[in-house]
Write a protein that holds these residues in place. Sequence first.
Motif, PDB file in Angstrom:
ATOM      1  N   TYR A 125       0.883  -0.861  -0.194  1.00 23.10           N
ATOM      2  CA  TYR A 125      -0.028  -0.084   0.278  1.00 23.10           C
ATOM      3  C   TYR A 125       0.801   1.303  -0.200  1.00 23.10           C
ATOM      4  O   TYR A 125       0.443   2.231  -0.837  1.00 23.10           O
ATOM      5  CB  TYR A 125      -1.000  -0.124   1.268  1.00 23.10           C
ATOM      6  CG  TYR A 125      -1.711   0.968   1.319  1.00 23.10           C
ATOM      7  CD1 TYR A 125      -2.259   1.741   0.994  1.00 23.10           C
ATOM      8  CD2 TYR A 125      -0.957   2.221   2.498  1.00 23.10           C
ATOM      9  CE1 TYR A 125      -3.766   2.722   1.157  1.00 23.10           C
ATOM     10  CE2 TYR A 125      -1.522   3.224   3.066  1.00 23.10           C
ATOM     11  CZ  TYR A 125      -2.429   3.635   2.074  1.00 23.10           C
ATOM     12  OH  TYR A 125      -3.189   4.636   2.573  1.00 23.10           O
ATOM     13  N   ARG A 132      -9.869  10.678   4.653  1.00 26.41           N
ATOM     14  CA  ARG A 132      -9.531  11.064   3.241  1.00 26.41           C
ATOM     15  C   ARG A 132     -10.803  13.034   3.454  1.00 26.41           C
ATOM     16  O   ARG A 132     -10.252  13.254   1.861  1.00 26.41           O
ATOM     17  CB  ARG A 132     -10.601  10.364   3.162  1.00 26.41           C
ATOM     18  CG  ARG A 132     -12.067  10.057   3.317  1.00 26.41           C
ATOM     19  CD  ARG A 132     -12.881   9.237   2.786  1.00 26.41           C
ATOM     20  NE  ARG A 132     -14.563   9.438   3.435  1.00 26.41           N
ATOM     21  CZ  ARG A 132     -14.495   7.914   4.040  1.00 26.41           C
ATOM     22  NH1 ARG A 132     -13.960   7.069   4.603  1.00 26.41           N
ATOM     23  NH2 ARG A 132     -15.674   7.960   4.336  1.00 26.41           N
ATOM     24  N   ASP A 143      -9.491   2.019   4.553  1.00 19.01           N
ATOM     25  CA  ASP A 143     -10.314   3.273   4.262  1.00 19.01           C
ATOM     26  C   ASP A 143     -10.427   3.576   5.623  1.00 19.01           C
ATOM     27  O   ASP A 143     -10.609   2.576   6.719  1.00 19.01           O
ATOM     28  CB  ASP A 143     -10.930   2.928   2.961  1.00 19.01           C
ATOM     29  CG  ASP A 143     -12.297   2.166   3.302  1.00 19.01           C
ATOM     30  OD1 ASP A 143     -11.464   0.824   3.994  1.00 19.01           O
ATOM     31  OD2 ASP A 143     -13.155   1.773   2.994  1.00 19.01           O
ATOM     32  N   HIS A 184      -9.193  10.526  -5.561  1.00 14.20           N
ATOM     33  CA  HIS A 184     -10.041   9.652  -6.698  1.00 14.20           C
ATOM     34  C   HIS A 184      -9.388   8.420  -6.067  1.00 14.20           C
ATOM     35  O   HIS A 184      -8.874   7.368  -6.003  1.00 14.20           O
ATOM     36  CB  HIS A 184      -9.928  10.257  -7.340  1.00 14.20           C
ATOM     37  CG  HIS A 184     -10.951   9.129  -8.720  1.00 14.20           C
ATOM     38  ND1 HIS A 184     -10.905   8.200  -9.565  1.00 14.20           N
ATOM     39  CD2 HIS A 184     -12.157   8.494  -7.974  1.00 14.20           C
ATOM     40  CE1 HIS A 184     -11.855   7.696  -9.525  1.00 14.20           C
ATOM     41  NE2 HIS A 184     -12.220   7.670  -8.889  1.00 14.20           N
ATOM     42  N   GLN A 185      -7.904   8.626  -6.609  1.00 13.35           N
ATOM     43  CA  GLN A 185      -7.092   8.018  -6.852  1.00 13.35           C
ATOM     44  C   GLN A 185      -6.930   6.767  -4.491  1.00 13.35           C
ATOM     45  O   GLN A 185      -6.936   5.678  -4.450  1.00 13.35           O
ATOM     46  CB  GLN A 185      -5.627   7.495  -7.230  1.00 13.35           C
ATOM     47  CG  GLN A 185      -5.284   8.015  -9.048  1.00 13.35           C
ATOM     48  CD  GLN A 185      -6.683   6.917  -9.446  1.00 13.35           C
ATOM     49  OE1 GLN A 185      -7.008   6.637  -9.637  1.00 13.35           O
ATOM     50  NE2 GLN A 185      -5.186   6.367  -9.836  1.00 13.35           N
ATOM     51  N   ASN A 196       0.817   4.270  -2.111  1.00 11.12           N
ATOM     52  CA  ASN A 196       0.843   4.891  -2.490  1.00 11.12           C
ATOM     53  C   ASN A 196       2.534   5.887  -2.601  1.00 11.12           C
ATOM     54  O   ASN A 196       1.730   7.519  -3.809  1.00 11.12           O
ATOM     55  CB  ASN A 196       0.740   5.701  -0.470  1.00 11.12           C
ATOM     56  CG  ASN A 196       0.809   6.547  -0.538  1.00 11.12           C
ATOM     57  OD1 ASN A 196       0.523   7.843  -1.206  1.00 11.12           O
ATOM     58  ND2 ASN A 196       0.382   7.126   0.803  1.00 11.12           N
ATOM     59  N   ASN A 238      -8.464   7.058  -2.844  1.00 15.98           N
ATOM     60  CA  ASN A 238     -10.092   6.311  -1.645  1.00 15.98           C
ATOM     61  C   ASN A 238      -9.465   4.847  -2.228  1.00 15.98           C
ATOM     62  O   ASN A 238      -9.524   4.103  -1.975  1.00 15.98           O
ATOM     63  CB  ASN A 238     -11.029   7.660  -2.284  1.00 15.98           C
ATOM     64  CG  ASN A 238     -10.630   8.732  -1.398  1.00 15.98           C
ATOM     65  OD1 ASN A 238     -10.205   8.667  -0.409  1.00 15.98           O
ATOM     66  ND2 ASN A 238     -12.352   9.399  -1.504  1.00 15.98           N
ATOM     67  N   LYS A 239      -9.140   5.148  -3.391  1.00 17.31           N
ATOM     68  CA  LYS A 239      -9.568   3.337  -4.105  1.00 17.31           C
ATOM     69  C   LYS A 239      -8.417   2.186  -3.621  1.00 17.31           C
ATOM     70  O   LYS A 239      -8.574   1.518  -3.163  1.00 17.31           O
ATOM     71  CB  LYS A 239      -9.253   3.659  -5.892  1.00 17.31           C
ATOM     72  CG  LYS A 239     -10.269   3.683  -6.858  1.00 17.31           C
ATOM     73  CD  LYS A 239     -10.476   3.330  -7.734  1.00 17.31           C
ATOM     74  CE  LYS A 239      -9.258   3.569  -8.989  1.00 17.31           C
ATOM     75  NZ  LYS A 239      -9.172   3.655 -10.205  1.00 17.31           N
ATOM     76  N   LEU A 240      -6.927   2.718  -3.420  1.00 18.20           N
ATOM     77  CA  LEU A 240      -5.899   2.649  -2.872  1.00 18.20           C
ATOM     78  C   LEU A 240      -6.971   2.293  -1.759  1.00 18.20           C
ATOM     79  O   LEU A 240      -6.307   0.801  -1.025  1.00 18.20           O
ATOM     80  CB  LEU A 240      -5.061   3.286  -2.678  1.00 18.20           C
ATOM     81  CG  LEU A 240      -3.196   2.750  -2.766  1.00 18.20           C
ATOM     82  CD1 LEU A 240      -3.268   1.723  -4.397  1.00 18.20           C
ATOM     83  CD2 LEU A 240      -2.187   3.862  -2.771  1.00 18.20           C
ATOM     84  N   ASP A 241      -7.339   3.169  -0.142  1.00 10.27           N
ATOM     85  CA  ASP A 241      -7.434   2.528   0.384  1.00 10.27           C
ATOM     86  C   ASP A 241      -8.575   1.540   0.349  1.00 10.27           C
ATOM     87  O   ASP A 241      -8.292   1.114   1.533  1.00 10.27           O
ATOM     88  CB  ASP A 241      -8.613   3.075   1.393  1.00 10.27           C
ATOM     89  CG  ASP A 241      -7.306   5.180   2.088  1.00 10.27           C
ATOM     90  OD1 ASP A 241      -6.046   4.593   1.407  1.00 10.27           O
ATOM     91  OD2 ASP A 241      -8.126   6.632   1.751  1.00 10.27           O
ATOM     92  N   LYS A 242      -9.775   1.630  -0.028  1.00 10.65           N
ATOM     93  CA  LYS A 242     -10.431   0.267  -0.129  1.00 10.65           C
ATOM     94  C   LYS A 242     -10.061  -0.393  -0.684  1.00 10.65           C
ATOM     95  O   LYS A 242     -10.031  -2.141  -0.090  1.00 10.65           O
ATOM     96  CB  LYS A 242     -11.565   0.780  -1.298  1.00 10.65           C
ATOM     97  CG  LYS A 242     -12.372   1.525  -0.747  1.00 10.65           C
ATOM     98  CD  LYS A 242     -13.904   1.016  -1.291  1.00 10.65           C
ATOM     99  CE  LYS A 242     -15.109   2.231  -0.492  1.00 10.65           C
ATOM    100  NZ  LYS A 242     -14.589   3.152  -1.692  1.00 10.65           N
ATOM    101  N   LYS A 243      -8.817  -0.713  -1.426  1.00 12.41           N
ATOM    102  CA  LYS A 243      -8.234  -1.976  -2.031  1.00 12.41           C
ATOM    103  C   LYS A 243      -7.438  -2.644  -1.146  1.00 12.41           C
ATOM    104  O   LYS A 243      -7.371  -3.819  -1.080  1.00 12.41           O
ATOM    105  CB  LYS A 243      -7.508  -1.179  -3.005  1.00 12.41           C
ATOM    106  CG  LYS A 243      -6.284  -2.601  -3.570  1.00 12.41           C
ATOM    107  CD  LYS A 243      -5.430  -2.503  -5.113  1.00 12.41           C
ATOM    108  CE  LYS A 243      -4.477  -2.724  -5.566  1.00 12.41           C
ATOM    109  NZ  LYS A 243      -3.527  -3.015  -5.943  1.00 12.41           N
TER     110      LYS A 243
END
Lengths: 88, 568
Positions: free
Chosen positions: A12, B276, A86, A74-75, A16, A77-82
């Motif tokens: 991660y 965030r 998050d 945006h990117q 980042n 937030n996607k990375l956090d989820k992956k």
Amino acid sequence: MASNTQNEKAAYWRENIVLMLKLLSVWFFVSFGCGILLVDELNLIPFFGFKLGFWFAQQGAIYVFVALIFVYVHQMNKLDKKYGLDEE
Amino acid sequence: MDVQVLTFIIVGASFLLYIGIAIWARAGSTKEFYVAGGGVHPIANGMATAADWMSAASFISMAGLISFMGYDGAVYLLGWTGGYVLLALCLAPYLRKFGKFTVPDFIGDRYYSQAARTVAVICAIFVCFTYVAGQMRGVGVVFSRFLEVDIFTGVVIGMAIVFFYTVLGGMKGITYTQVAQYCVLIFAYLVPAVFLSILMTGHILPQTGFGGTLADGSGVYLLEKLDGLSTELGFAEYTSGTKSTIDVFCITAALMVGTAGLPHVIVRFFTVPKVRDARKSAGWALLFIAVLYTTAPSLASFARVNMIETINGVDQAGTLYQEAPSWINNWEKTGLIQWEDKNHDGRMFYSGDERNEMRVDRDIMVLANPEIANLPAWVIALVAAGGIAAALSTSAGLLLVISTSVSHDLLKRNLMPAITDRQELFYARSAAAIAIVIAGYFGLNPPGFVAQVVAFAFGLAASSFFPAIIMGIFSKSMNKAGAVAGMLAGISFTAAYIIYFKFISPEMNTPENWWFGISPEGIGTLGMMVNFVVALLVFNVTSAAPEDVQAMVEDIRYPRGAGDAPLH
């Protein structure tokens, strides 16, 4: 957190950093590149009523800055989820 | 109704609004006082950050500066926006996850050292005072010109208003007042810009009018006209500028990095609920800032053409002094415009060579614009209210950092750890009150021009905080010896260079004497590198940061679990 292994966390963090460096190189290119270092060359190109280099220095780079931050948001937030990192 | 009555009404109404908000958003705890309880919506925080950020210098001086500097004005435009990219990508999310109240908190905890905390507190207070003096001055200028009270009364009124809502509301009061102040200032900035753009180019958007053709039917591009006028009158071509590339590069970098290192900006990202939100909030802040920053260069070019044509006449023969428009006489009274009839023809003439008979202060361009373009009186009143909003919002943000630094970092975390929340809040309020009085004193006896003083603050922020925070996040093992040595080296180097050229030997302040051709405005870039290099050298000969600190750094890198900003 406990559910993430050290390897996942390292991955991660690596992603980042890569994203950050990519966006920062765009940041450097439009401002210090187009607006300052290459300004004389770009000024030979007309862009509407502007010289292109001048436009980058006084308008264009600022628009790109705004876009860069929203792309980052945006990117990330996607990375956090992956990676399941998050916030709840 | 005449301009002055209208100005009293509009400025008075805006003051009532700020006071109303302050009463509604009183702070009850230190957490509310320092970080507004940590629950501010990211868009509101973005707006507050933008108002916090856009100072009297941005609102009053910047377009004027650009209009005199042409291309070189890009240093301010790029520098004061590009820093937000650094802030959003490299600092804000991690500092939010860290979750304390102040920058010295981070430096002190990350470098496990009271010495580092103290260095950071001193830097923060120094940076904020340098910066706040310019704001109070801005309030004074606006008051003295538009309300025809003297600068002393103007500064005192400004101090009273800021005192009221900072001391009462703390960060919570400030945040919501700043949201209102952003609306006032951006509206006040855009209205005359749009009017001027339509008048001069027929474009509604100043950003496109900037690159449009003149509306006088000549079909000439505005910038082409401006380049022509500039060279004809003995100035550098407007779109080219006069600074060396390395200097433009370094000033831009110093302003960007300085922006990212300014404590009153960083602290805003502690007020949002989540990591965030901190990222998103930085995006909104820059968007709101960009509205003004892309308008400013357009306004600068409109103002330049307008001013030259008013003073020199459309035929470039000079306008008869008897026929001078009233704004020239109005500003002459404040001493910010001077005319000396060198060739005794009774006509004014403005140029960059020996024909010049005018001295026009850059700081008046934005304020005088509506008058120069003959806009209605309410627009002039609005601009006055906008200038005051810009100055007040920034002062409040800075004063809060000063008071937090004293009550939280110095007293609670350093000298008097036993005090209760209530006592700490009392100290925070007292510190804010004292800081306002000192700021007012500097406003009345300013150490330099508004923009110059502000440039000083950036150099210092760039060379002290930024490297320490970056290394604190991106290196787990960076230790206290390295960070403290780096900060001290960076800030002393930068301060020495600026003080030498600005205060000790101002006559030496020319490009031939500068190191590598870098002006005092840009030296923060070199100071930042000095900081990094010294920190890394010292780090290499001392032992790495202890385990628990490394674990903390590991923790701030992942957003999950940020939760509320902790109470103490």
